[in-house]
Design an enzyme around this catalytic site. Structure first.
Site, PDB file in Angstrom:
ATOM      1  N   TYR A 146       0.844  -1.192   0.000  1.00  0.00           N
ATOM      2  CA  TYR A 146       0.000   0.000   0.000  1.00  0.00           C
ATOM      3  C   TYR A 146       0.883   1.247   0.000  1.00  0.00           C
ATOM      4  CZ  TYR A 146       0.950   0.662   5.043  1.00  0.00           C
ATOM      5  OH  TYR A 146       1.557   0.868   6.252  1.00  0.00           O
ATOM      6  N   CYS A 147       0.311   2.357  -0.482  1.00  0.00           N
ATOM      7  CA  CYS A 147       0.937   3.672  -0.338  1.00  0.00           C
ATOM      8  C   CYS A 147      -0.144   4.612   0.189  1.00  0.00           C
ATOM      9  CB  CYS A 147       1.571   4.144  -1.645  1.00  0.00           C
ATOM     10  SG  CYS A 147       0.434   4.311  -3.031  1.00  0.00           S
ATOM     11  N   TRP A 148      -0.038   5.899  -0.065  1.00  0.00           N
ATOM     12  CA  TRP A 148      -0.992   6.823   0.546  1.00  0.00           C
ATOM     13  C   TRP A 148      -2.417   6.608   0.028  1.00  0.00           C
ATOM     14  CZ3 TRP A 148      -3.049   9.146   4.196  1.00  0.00           C
ATOM     15  CH2 TRP A 148      -3.899  10.247   4.051  1.00  0.00           C
TER      16      TRP A 148
END
Length: 354
Positions: free
Chosen positions: A94-96
């Site tokens: 995941y990222c932002w």
């Protein structure tokens, strides 16, 4: 093998078996992250600033090209680190917002044989979940009592008996007073505290009462979410009473062997409230290792604070319980008796899960 986009519900289930990887920068990760995740940044802090500035000035294409220019030489290092950390080659990323950084990490790891699950909506989706979780209605029972009545010990004994507990001080890495952080790890950030709190609450069965220790709105430098604090003020409060001798002995057992310089620093932090004379008397007693003296001195201040704090609790929902001279086992049985009187004699959390 193509990556699989997963929903939050799928993520909450899969993370029990599959490691999580946060593709954001090290600074973002340090500020807050999904508990248990590893950090493999696609852009480090400095690179993120460069790309972000370029995005504002020249748009998405220029920022994307610059991002690949910066991270491209490190592609092989990221792959090697992932292989070292996750030999099973199956991960959640995941990222932002679940966008470019996690997509790039997913692509990189697929190239070396990883099975990748990418969280749709990224960390922002998870934060929506934690924000809502800490603001849900709960069935709570609050254990109150003046400093030194052993509330935390009782909370842990209740847990051993199969009761549901919420250990706010354990999550916050702080015991709540000026002395509360001595010997404990640094407190999490406000955002990470909310994540950790949400995880603890999510693990509880909502239909079963949860025991929690009475706290002020602030635990160290952290602030409890408003809705949770309101519920703690409105529910049953069991106000534990013990003799001063028992209280002093308990505090001495917890704090008596801590470094003198830390104890003195804690006294000085509340000097304005104690007054100059009482502050100096407490410091002298600490230096002389006269634990009974400095603890008795400070209890004058902390008892007044607690009595004032009691006034915020809803009238008619306080049960005074004198536990002086009783064994821990007897104390726990009396607490459970009061719980059963107020909430019915229901099975505990362990029984309900079997």
């Amino acid at each position: 093998m193509a990556e699989q986009l997963i929903s939050l519900d799928q993520f909450l289930s899969l993370r029990e078996q599959i490691p999580m990887v946060d593709a954001r920068s090290e600074g973002e990760f340090a500020q807050s992250h999904i508990p248990g995740a590893f950090n493999l940044p696609i852009l480090n802090d400095q690179e993120r600033i460069v790309v972000g500035t370029l995005y504002k000035q020249k748009g998405a294409e220029a920022a994307t090209l610059k991002g690949f220019e910066l991270v491209g030489p490190r592609f092989h290092q990221i792959q090697k680190e992932a292989i070292r950390l996750f030999p099973g080659r199956k991960i959640i990323v995941y990222c932002w917002r679940g966008g470019m950084r996690s997509q790039i990490l997913s692509w990189l790891l697929e190239m070396v044989g990883f099975e990748v699950f990418r969280l749709k909506g990224g960390y922002k989706t998870y934060r929506t979940f934690t924000f809502e979780e800490v603001r849900k209605d709960r069935k709570l029972i609050v254990i109150g009592g003046k400093t030194g009545t052993g509330k935390t010990v009782l909370l842990q004994k209740l847990k051993e008996k199969g009761e549901q507990i919420l250990d706010l001080e354990g999550i916050a890495n702080h015991k709540g007073s000026s002395f509360g952080g001595i010997g404990l790890p640094p407190q999490p950030t406000v955002e990470q505290f909310e994540n950790l709190l949400a995880e603890s609450l999510h693990a509880l069965i909502p239909t079963i009462p949860t025991w929690v220790e009475n706290e002020s709105r602030k635990i160290g430098r952290l602030i409890l979410p408003d809705r949770l604090f309101e519920q703690m003020s409105d529910c049953l409060l069991i106000d534990i009473q013990k003799s001063n001798q028992e209280r002093i002995a308990h505090i001495a057992s917890e704090y008596g062997n801590l470094p003198q310089e830390d104890l003195i620093a804690a006294v000085k932090r509340i000097q304005k409230r104690l007054g100059g004379l009482r502050t100096q008397q407490a410091i002298d007693a600490i230096q002389e290792q006269n634990h009974e003296s400095w603890i008795s001195n400070l209890l004058i201040y902390y008892d007044k604070t607690y009595e004032f704090d009691l006034t915020r609790h809803e009238a008619g929902k306080t049960h005074i319980l004198d536990l002086s001279g009783k064994t821990l086992a007897e104390q726990v049985e009396l607490l459970l008796k009061i719980k059963n009187q107020h909430h019915g004699n229901k099975t505990n959390a362990i029984d309900r899960m079997e």
